[in-house]
Write an enzyme that holds these catalytic residues in place. Structure first.
Site, PDB file in Angstrom:
ATOM      1  N   THR A 161      10.934  -6.753 -11.045  1.00 58.83           N
ATOM      2  CA  THR A 161      10.391  -8.192 -11.418  1.00 58.83           C
ATOM      3  C   THR A 161       9.215  -8.341 -10.295  1.00 58.83           C
ATOM      4  O   THR A 161       9.228  -8.212  -9.197  1.00 58.83           O
ATOM      5  CB  THR A 161      11.676  -8.939 -11.058  1.00 58.83           C
ATOM      6  OG1 THR A 161      12.776  -8.988 -11.854  1.00 58.83           O
ATOM      7  CG2 THR A 161      11.024 -10.727 -11.057  1.00 58.83           C
TER       8      THR A 161
ATOM      9  N   GLY B 208      -2.249  -6.393   0.493  1.00 58.92           N
ATOM     10  CA  GLY B 208      -2.574  -7.759   0.483  1.00 58.92           C
ATOM     11  C   GLY B 208      -2.735  -8.021   1.840  1.00 58.92           C
ATOM     12  O   GLY B 208      -3.716  -8.746   2.363  1.00 58.92           O
ATOM     13  N   HIS B 209      -1.726  -7.637   2.806  1.00 64.99           N
ATOM     14  CA  HIS B 209      -1.949  -8.174   4.123  1.00 64.99           C
ATOM     15  C   HIS B 209      -3.042  -7.496   5.065  1.00 64.99           C
ATOM     16  O   HIS B 209      -3.124  -8.062   6.085  1.00 64.99           O
ATOM     17  CB  HIS B 209      -0.556  -7.900   4.785  1.00 64.99           C
ATOM     18  CG  HIS B 209      -0.090  -6.421   5.342  1.00 64.99           C
ATOM     19  ND1 HIS B 209      -0.185  -6.230   6.580  1.00 64.99           N
ATOM     20  CD2 HIS B 209       0.009  -5.383   4.326  1.00 64.99           C
ATOM     21  CE1 HIS B 209       0.207  -4.830   6.658  1.00 64.99           C
ATOM     22  NE2 HIS B 209       0.360  -4.501   5.333  1.00 64.99           N
TER      23      HIS B 209
ATOM     24  N   GLY C 262       1.027  -1.259   0.107  1.00 65.24           N
ATOM     25  CA  GLY C 262       0.185   0.059  -0.003  1.00 65.24           C
ATOM     26  C   GLY C 262       0.980   1.294   0.110  1.00 65.24           C
ATOM     27  O   GLY C 262       0.307   2.302  -0.744  1.00 65.24           O
ATOM     28  N   THR C 263       1.803   1.219   0.797  1.00 59.58           N
ATOM     29  CA  THR C 263       2.612   2.575   0.881  1.00 59.58           C
ATOM     30  C   THR C 263       3.223   2.770  -0.487  1.00 59.58           C
ATOM     31  O   THR C 263       3.333   3.921  -0.859  1.00 59.58           O
ATOM     32  CB  THR C 263       3.775   2.359   1.872  1.00 59.58           C
ATOM     33  OG1 THR C 263       3.215   2.160   3.016  1.00 59.58           O
ATOM     34  CG2 THR C 263       4.813   3.613   1.846  1.00 59.58           C
TER      35      THR C 263
ATOM     36  N   CYS D  69       4.806   7.715  16.236  1.00 57.65           N
ATOM     37  CA  CYS D  69       5.741   7.730  17.250  1.00 57.65           C
ATOM     38  C   CYS D  69       6.939   8.028  16.439  1.00 57.65           C
ATOM     39  O   CYS D  69       7.539   7.084  15.576  1.00 57.65           O
ATOM     40  CB  CYS D  69       5.551   6.609  17.800  1.00 57.65           C
ATOM     41  SG  CYS D  69       7.049   6.403  19.175  1.00 57.65           S
TER      42      CYS D  69
ATOM     43  N   GLN E 274      -8.101  -0.321   3.926  1.00 62.19           N
ATOM     44  CA  GLN E 274      -8.869  -0.584   5.051  1.00 62.19           C
ATOM     45  C   GLN E 274     -10.538  -1.031   4.695  1.00 62.19           C
ATOM     46  O   GLN E 274     -10.926  -1.701   5.293  1.00 62.19           O
ATOM     47  CB  GLN E 274      -9.100   0.399   6.049  1.00 62.19           C
ATOM     48  CG  GLN E 274      -7.830   0.754   6.676  1.00 62.19           C
ATOM     49  CD  GLN E 274      -6.936  -0.489   7.661  1.00 62.19           C
ATOM     50  OE1 GLN E 274      -7.767  -1.311   8.044  1.00 62.19           O
ATOM     51  NE2 GLN E 274      -5.965  -0.273   7.979  1.00 62.19           N
TER      52      GLN E 274
ATOM     53  N   ASN F  68      -7.927   4.505   8.894  1.00 59.52           N
ATOM     54  CA  ASN F  68      -7.364   3.422   9.492  1.00 59.52           C
ATOM     55  C   ASN F  68      -7.438   3.476  10.830  1.00 59.52           C
ATOM     56  O   ASN F  68      -7.039   2.473  11.566  1.00 59.52           O
ATOM     57  CB  ASN F  68      -5.848   3.196   8.913  1.00 59.52           C
ATOM     58  CG  ASN F  68      -5.112   4.471   9.253  1.00 59.52           C
ATOM     59  OD1 ASN F  68      -5.508   5.550   8.822  1.00 59.52           O
ATOM     60  ND2 ASN F  68      -4.117   4.530  10.137  1.00 59.52           N
TER      61      ASN F  68
END
Length: 421
Positions: A254, A217-218, A81-82, A347, A196, A168
Site C-alpha cells: 500500500t 526522502g529524509h 533508500g535501503t 559498528c 547523498q 556518504n
C-alpha cells in the site's frame, strides 16, 4: 553555552553536523505531510477517497520525475533508500540471470553504502552471485581502468554494475557517466545510489544514461520511510516484494500517500534551490576545513580537496581523520560539548570497526579509527561551525590522552565490505 529558561538554565541547542545521516523535514514538506494525514484513502481503492489518494501519489510522481530528469513511469516508490538499493541489486541480478544463466557477476565499488554491499554479499551467499569489488584511489574515486579490465574479460558474465553517485562518508563524487559509457556497449545495466547527491549536485537520470537510481526522502528535507528507485521501463527488474502488484508490479505494498506527497515536495524544493544551497554549504564547509586545519594541524582531510565543488566532492561534506584519537571518543566528547557529528564507520555486534571506505582508500587501520564526518545542511550556520572549532581541539587532546592511557587499541575484526571478494 547556556541560555535561560523558566525552569532554570538549560544547554543551548546543539550544533547539528550530521545531515548526511538525516536532515530536518522542510517546512513545505511538513505542511504537505500533515495536510495529507487528515485525509483517508488507499491509492489502490476505486472509490472517490481512493482516487483522491491516487491523484496525490501521481502528482508527486510527476513532480519527482521532472526534478530528476526522468519519466513519471520510471519512478517506483519504496520505503526508503535501503529498500530501493535492495530492489536494484537483487531485482537486476535475478532479472538478468533469468534470461542468461551466465550473468552471475555483481560489480560494485569497494566504497558503496552497506545498503548496496550487504545485498550483494547476500546474493553471493544465497543466490550464486559472484561479487567483484572495484578498487578506488586515495580520494575514494572508483578505478575506471579496473572496471574496463573487468568488462573486457567478463562482459558476458556481468549481471549489473553499481557505483554510487556520491560517497556518504568522504563526499567523493564518482564518475557515473564514464561507468555507464563503459557498460553500455555490452548491454550491462548500471545502478547508482544517488541518496547523498540529490539536492547538492546536479542529478539528471536521463542524461546520466543509468538504468536505475536510488533516492531517499529524509536526506533532502522529506520524511523518513519513503524513497524511490528510478528505473527505466525496460530495466530487467524482478520484484523483491510480492503482494498486490502496485508500482507496475515491481514493488507491492500500500502506497503511503502522505509520505509520498511530502517526498515530492521535498525533492522539487531541494532541486529548485540546489545552486544557492550548494553555495551556502560550500562556503561553510570551506570555513570548517580551514578552521580544523588551523586548530588541529595534523588532522587529515579525507577525499578530494574542496576547491572544485561540483566536480570533486559534495559541498556539504568535510571528513577528517585525527591520528592518535579514537573516532568514537571524539564523537562522545563533542556531543557532551553540544556538537553532533558522526564517525561514519560501521559498528557490528557492538564492536567498533574502522570504515571500509577509508580502508579501501588505503588509509592505515589505526588512522581510520580516528575518523569524524561533519556534514552540513540547509539549517547549518556559521555559529555551528564556530562551536565545532571551539570544542574540537580540547576533544582531540582528551581523546589522545585517553588512548595513550589505555594502551594500544585492539585489532578490529575486518569489515566484510573492505576485503576482496
Amino acid at each position: 553555552m547556556i541560555v535561560t529558561h523558566p525552569s532554570g538554565p538549560v544547554p543551548a541547542a546543539a550544533a547539528y553536523l550530521d545531515h548526511a545521516a538525516t536532515t530536518p523535514l522542510s517546512a513545505a514538506a511538513r505542511e504537505a505531510f500533515v495536510d495529507e494525514l487528515s485525509r483517508t484513502g488507499n491509492p489502490s481503492s476505486l472509490h472517490a477517497a481512493g482516487r483522491a489518494a491516487r491523484r496525490t501519489v501521481e502528482e508527486a510522481r510527476e513532480s519527482i520525475a521532472a526534478a530528476l530528469g526522468a519519466r513519471p513511469s520510471e519512478v517506483v516508490f519504496t520505503a526508503g533508500g535501503t529498500e530501493a538499493d535492495n530492489l536494484a541489486i537483487k531485482g537486476l541480478f535475478w532479472g538478468r540471470r533469468t534470461t542468461d544463466p551466465r550473468r552471475l557477476r555483481i560489480v560494485v565499488s569497494a566504497v558503496e553504502h552497506h545498503a548496496v554491499l550487504d545485498p550483494a554479499f547476500w546474493m553471493a551467499e544465497h543466490a550464486g552471485a559472484e561479487i567483484v569489488l572495484l578498487p578506488v584511489d586515495g580520494e575514494g574515486r572508483v578505478d575506471l581502468a579496473a572496471l574496463r579490465a573487468e568488462i573486457a574479460e567478463h562482459a558476458d558474465e556481468i549481471a549489473l554494475i553499481s557505483v554510487m553517485w556520491a560517497n556518504n562518508e568522504v563526499g567523493t563524487l564518482q564518475p557515473v557517466q564514464e561507468v555507464v559509457q563503459l557498460a553500455r556497449p555490452h548491454g550491462i545495466p548500471v545502478h547508482s545510489d544517488a541518496v547523498q547527491a540529490v539536492g547538492q549536485v546536479p542529478v539528471d537520470f536521463a542524461a546520466s544514461g543509468l538504468d536505475a537510481m536510488t533516492v531517499s526522502g529524509h536526506k533532502l528535507g522529506g520524511p523518513v520511510g519513503v524513497g524511490a528507485l528510478v528505473a527505466r521501463r525496460d530495466a530487467p527488474l524482478t520484484p523483491v516484494l510480492h503482494g498486490g502488484g502496485q508500482e507496475r508490479g515491481v514493488r507491492s505494498g500500500t502506497l503511503d500517500a502522505p509520505a509520498i506527497r511530502a517526498f515530492g515536495v521535498a525533492v522539487a524544493e531541494a532541486v529548485a534551490r540546489r545552486e544557492e544551497r550548494a553555495a551556502h554549504l560550500a562556503a561553510l564547509r570551506d570555513e570548517l576545513v580551514a578552521g580544523v586545519r588551523e586548530r588541529v594541524p595534523d588532522a587529515l582531510l579525507s577525499g578530494p580537496e574542496p576547491a572544485d565543488h561540483d566536480a570533486a566532492r559534495l559541498p556539504g561534506n568535510a571528513h577528517f581523520t585525527f591520528p592518535g584519537a579514537e573516532g568514537d571518543s571524539l564523537l562522545y566528547l563533542l556531543d557532551s560539548s553540544g556538537v553532533q557529528a558522526s564517525t561514519g564507520s560501521a559498528c557490528q555486534a557492538g564492536v567498533p570497526q574502522p570504515s571500509h571506505v577509508l580502508l579501501a582508500m588505503g588509509v592505515p587501520e589505526q588512522d581510520a579509527r580516528g575518523a569524524l564526518r561533519f556534514t552540513l545542511g540547509v539549517t547549518s550556520t556559521p555559529d555551528d561551525v564556530a562551536r565545532l572549532l571551539d570544542a574540537l581541539p580540547p576533544a582531540v587532546e582528551r581523546a589522545r590522552a585517553a588512548g595513550l592511557a589505555s594502551g594500544p587499541s585492539r585489532t578490529a575484526v575486518p569489515s566484510r565490505a573492505g576485503g576482496a571478494a
